[in-house]
Design a protein around this motif. Structure first.
Motif, PDB file in Angstrom:
ATOM      1  N   LEU A  63     -10.046   0.712  -0.006  1.00 17.79           N
ATOM      2  CA  LEU A  63      -8.758   0.506  -0.671  1.00 17.79           C
ATOM      3  C   LEU A  63      -7.772   1.614  -0.299  1.00 17.79           C
ATOM      4  O   LEU A  63      -6.601   1.346  -0.027  1.00 17.79           O
ATOM      5  CB  LEU A  63      -8.940   0.439  -2.185  1.00 17.79           C
ATOM      6  CG  LEU A  63      -9.656  -0.812  -2.702  1.00 17.79           C
ATOM      7  CD1 LEU A  63     -10.008  -0.651  -4.178  1.00 17.79           C
ATOM      8  CD2 LEU A  63      -8.815  -2.051  -2.478  1.00 17.79           C
ATOM      9  N   LEU A  64      -8.248   2.858  -0.267  1.00 19.44           N
ATOM     10  CA  LEU A  64      -7.377   3.961   0.131  1.00 19.44           C
ATOM     11  C   LEU A  64      -6.928   3.817   1.582  1.00 19.44           C
ATOM     12  O   LEU A  64      -5.790   4.145   1.929  1.00 19.44           O
ATOM     13  CB  LEU A  64      -8.078   5.305  -0.073  1.00 19.44           C
ATOM     14  CG  LEU A  64      -8.138   5.801  -1.506  1.00 19.44           C
ATOM     15  CD1 LEU A  64      -9.005   7.051  -1.604  1.00 19.44           C
ATOM     16  CD2 LEU A  64      -6.749   6.068  -2.055  1.00 19.44           C
ATOM     17  N   TYR A  65      -7.806   3.340   2.425  1.00 16.03           N
ATOM     18  CA  TYR A  65      -7.473   3.081   3.828  1.00 16.03           C
ATOM     19  C   TYR A  65      -6.296   2.114   3.898  1.00 16.03           C
ATOM     20  O   TYR A  65      -5.309   2.362   4.600  1.00 16.03           O
ATOM     21  CB  TYR A  65      -8.721   2.502   4.498  1.00 16.03           C
ATOM     22  CG  TYR A  65      -8.650   2.213   5.962  1.00 16.03           C
ATOM     23  CD1 TYR A  65      -8.168   3.151   6.871  1.00 16.03           C
ATOM     24  CD2 TYR A  65      -9.128   1.010   6.461  1.00 16.03           C
ATOM     25  CE1 TYR A  65      -8.136   2.882   8.226  1.00 16.03           C
ATOM     26  CE2 TYR A  65      -9.098   0.727   7.809  1.00 16.03           C
ATOM     27  CZ  TYR A  65      -8.605   1.674   8.692  1.00 16.03           C
ATOM     28  OH  TYR A  65      -8.582   1.393  10.023  1.00 16.03           O
ATOM     29  N   ALA A  66      -6.364   1.035   3.141  1.00 15.47           N
ATOM     30  CA  ALA A  66      -5.272   0.056   3.102  1.00 15.47           C
ATOM     31  C   ALA A  66      -4.031   0.663   2.445  1.00 15.47           C
ATOM     32  O   ALA A  66      -2.909   0.459   2.924  1.00 15.47           O
ATOM     33  CB  ALA A  66      -5.715  -1.190   2.344  1.00 15.47           C
ATOM     34  N   VAL A 118      -8.172  -7.674  -6.727  1.00 16.82           N
ATOM     35  CA  VAL A 118      -8.204  -8.706  -7.764  1.00 16.82           C
ATOM     36  C   VAL A 118      -8.325 -10.073  -7.094  1.00 16.82           C
ATOM     37  O   VAL A 118      -7.612 -10.376  -6.145  1.00 16.82           O
ATOM     38  CB  VAL A 118      -6.926  -8.634  -8.638  1.00 16.82           C
ATOM     39  CG1 VAL A 118      -6.836  -9.811  -9.577  1.00 16.82           C
ATOM     40  CG2 VAL A 118      -6.888  -7.322  -9.400  1.00 16.82           C
ATOM     41  N   LYS A 119      -9.210 -10.901  -7.606  1.00 14.68           N
ATOM     42  CA  LYS A 119      -9.445 -12.249  -7.080  1.00 14.68           C
ATOM     43  C   LYS A 119      -9.597 -12.222  -5.560  1.00 14.68           C
ATOM     44  O   LYS A 119      -8.813 -12.833  -4.826  1.00 14.68           O
ATOM     45  CB  LYS A 119      -8.307 -13.180  -7.487  1.00 14.68           C
ATOM     46  CG  LYS A 119      -8.161 -13.320  -8.983  1.00 14.68           C
ATOM     47  CD  LYS A 119      -8.195 -14.771  -9.357  1.00 14.68           C
ATOM     48  CE  LYS A 119      -7.957 -14.917 -10.822  1.00 14.68           C
ATOM     49  NZ  LYS A 119      -9.115 -15.322 -11.555  1.00 14.68           N
ATOM     50  N   PRO A 120     -10.631 -11.535  -5.054  1.00 16.79           N
ATOM     51  CA  PRO A 120     -10.798 -11.408  -3.604  1.00 16.79           C
ATOM     52  C   PRO A 120     -11.001 -12.745  -2.876  1.00 16.79           C
ATOM     53  O   PRO A 120     -10.769 -12.837  -1.681  1.00 16.79           O
ATOM     54  CB  PRO A 120     -12.019 -10.505  -3.451  1.00 16.79           C
ATOM     55  CG  PRO A 120     -12.720 -10.568  -4.752  1.00 16.79           C
ATOM     56  CD  PRO A 120     -11.694 -10.880  -5.791  1.00 16.79           C
ATOM     57  N   ILE A 166       3.328  -6.445   5.562  1.00 16.75           N
ATOM     58  CA  ILE A 166       2.683  -5.180   5.177  1.00 16.75           C
ATOM     59  C   ILE A 166       1.415  -5.475   4.381  1.00 16.75           C
ATOM     60  O   ILE A 166       0.355  -4.892   4.631  1.00 16.75           O
ATOM     61  CB  ILE A 166       3.649  -4.281   4.378  1.00 16.75           C
ATOM     62  CG1 ILE A 166       4.742  -3.729   5.293  1.00 16.75           C
ATOM     63  CG2 ILE A 166       2.904  -3.144   3.676  1.00 16.75           C
ATOM     64  CD1 ILE A 166       5.853  -2.993   4.559  1.00 16.75           C
ATOM     65  N   TYR A 167       1.520  -6.408   3.419  1.00 12.09           N
ATOM     66  CA  TYR A 167       0.337  -6.738   2.627  1.00 12.09           C
ATOM     67  C   TYR A 167      -0.767  -7.332   3.498  1.00 12.09           C
ATOM     68  O   TYR A 167      -1.935  -6.942   3.379  1.00 12.09           O
ATOM     69  CB  TYR A 167       0.666  -7.718   1.484  1.00 12.09           C
ATOM     70  CG  TYR A 167      -0.603  -8.114   0.791  1.00 12.09           C
ATOM     71  CD1 TYR A 167      -1.157  -7.295  -0.175  1.00 12.09           C
ATOM     72  CD2 TYR A 167      -1.302  -9.265   1.164  1.00 12.09           C
ATOM     73  CE1 TYR A 167      -2.369  -7.605  -0.767  1.00 12.09           C
ATOM     74  CE2 TYR A 167      -2.512  -9.587   0.586  1.00 12.09           C
ATOM     75  CZ  TYR A 167      -3.039  -8.747  -0.378  1.00 12.09           C
ATOM     76  OH  TYR A 167      -4.256  -9.051  -0.940  1.00 12.09           O
ATOM     77  N   LEU A 168      -0.413  -8.275   4.357  1.00 21.28           N
ATOM     78  CA  LEU A 168      -1.429  -8.920   5.205  1.00 21.28           C
ATOM     79  C   LEU A 168      -2.126  -7.907   6.105  1.00 21.28           C
ATOM     80  O   LEU A 168      -3.351  -7.975   6.293  1.00 21.28           O
ATOM     81  CB  LEU A 168      -0.803 -10.039   6.029  1.00 21.28           C
ATOM     82  CG  LEU A 168      -0.432 -11.287   5.240  1.00 21.28           C
ATOM     83  CD1 LEU A 168       0.402 -12.237   6.104  1.00 21.28           C
ATOM     84  CD2 LEU A 168      -1.672 -11.989   4.693  1.00 21.28           C
ATOM     85  N   LEU A 173      -6.923  -4.571   7.109  1.00 25.68           N
ATOM     86  CA  LEU A 173      -7.566  -3.264   7.246  1.00 25.68           C
ATOM     87  C   LEU A 173      -8.628  -3.039   6.175  1.00 25.68           C
ATOM     88  O   LEU A 173      -9.652  -2.406   6.434  1.00 25.68           O
ATOM     89  CB  LEU A 173      -6.524  -2.147   7.185  1.00 25.68           C
ATOM     90  CG  LEU A 173      -5.593  -2.051   8.380  1.00 25.68           C
ATOM     91  CD1 LEU A 173      -4.500  -1.014   8.121  1.00 25.68           C
ATOM     92  CD2 LEU A 173      -6.363  -1.708   9.641  1.00 25.68           C
ATOM     93  N   SER A 174      -8.393  -3.547   4.986  1.00 24.76           N
ATOM     94  CA  SER A 174      -9.360  -3.346   3.900  1.00 24.76           C
ATOM     95  C   SER A 174     -10.658  -4.096   4.139  1.00 24.76           C
ATOM     96  O   SER A 174     -11.675  -3.778   3.536  1.00 24.76           O
ATOM     97  CB  SER A 174      -8.757  -3.779   2.565  1.00 24.76           C
ATOM     98  OG  SER A 174      -8.724  -5.189   2.457  1.00 24.76           O
ATOM     99  N   LYS A 175     -10.643  -5.082   5.014  1.00 23.42           N
ATOM    100  CA  LYS A 175     -11.845  -5.888   5.280  1.00 23.42           C
ATOM    101  C   LYS A 175     -12.641  -5.402   6.489  1.00 23.42           C
ATOM    102  O   LYS A 175     -13.678  -5.959   6.805  1.00 23.42           O
ATOM    103  CB  LYS A 175     -11.449  -7.366   5.504  1.00 23.42           C
ATOM    104  CG  LYS A 175     -10.711  -7.978   4.341  1.00 23.42           C
ATOM    105  CD  LYS A 175     -11.506  -7.899   3.068  1.00 23.42           C
ATOM    106  CE  LYS A 175     -10.726  -8.516   1.909  1.00 23.42           C
ATOM    107  NZ  LYS A 175     -11.274  -8.177   0.623  1.00 23.42           N
TER     108      LYS A 175
END
Length: 182
Positions: A63-66, A118-120, A166-168, A173-175
């Protein structure tokens, strides 16, 4: 490079330095410790405290990475927009950074990290639209209304695809799981 070009560059930097000194003076005389400044400071600190409490502990690193990716991109774009005169900030937590710290370093990255966790199972495009819609149509107008942000040449609709991308990218990155040990 000719001496004339160097002289012109030096003159331009002198103007920038004078403008920054003026902004620092205004900040010290009229902004720091006003309610707007305290609000900006709270919006810089509180989201991180909320995230720290509600984050999925096992996913802190990813999460911090993202989140740091969001900070990097949003602050760079914000710096670009500010220096190009597309928008202005009237309340700075720290007067030496031209981007809006509560937005770029706290609200956007923390919101992205919370939406990611939330809701992955929800499709990332839906989450991206939610994130972008909230940022562009609630966050930006709210800061404009509060007097923290003034869009000069910018409309909120322009921000929508940028926030979604940005979100995408942060979601992507989070995955990632391909980290080799050092």
């Amino acid at each position: 490079m000719t001496q004339e070009v160097i002289r012109q560059i030096e003159q331009a930097y002198t103007l920038v330095e004078q403008a920054n000194q003026r902004l620092h003076h205004i900040w010290g005389e009229h902004i720091i410790f006003r309610w707007e400044w305290w609000l900006a400071l709270a919006l810089t600190i509180l989201p991180w405290l909320i995230w720290y409490i509600w984050r999925k502990k096992e996913s802190t690193d990813r999460l911090l990475y993202a989140g740091f990716f969001v900070i990097l991109v949003s602050s760079w774009l914000d710096f670009l927009g500010t220096t190009l005169g597309i928008w202005r900030y009237h309340i700075d937590v720290i007067p030496t950074i031209p981007s809006f710290i509560p937005w770029d370093f706290s609200l956007l990255p923390v919101a992205a990290m919370l939406v990611i966790q939330v809701k992955p199972q929800l499709h990332p495009w839906l989450k991206a639209l939610l994130f972008a819609g909230l940022a562009a149509y609630i966050g930006e107008p709210l800061f404009d209304w509060l007097g923290h942000y003034h869009p000069k040449e910018w409309k909120h609709i322009y921000s929508l695809p940028i926030y979604a991308l940005i979100y995408l990218a942060a979601h992507y990155l989070s995955k990632r799981n391909h980290h080799a040990p050092l």
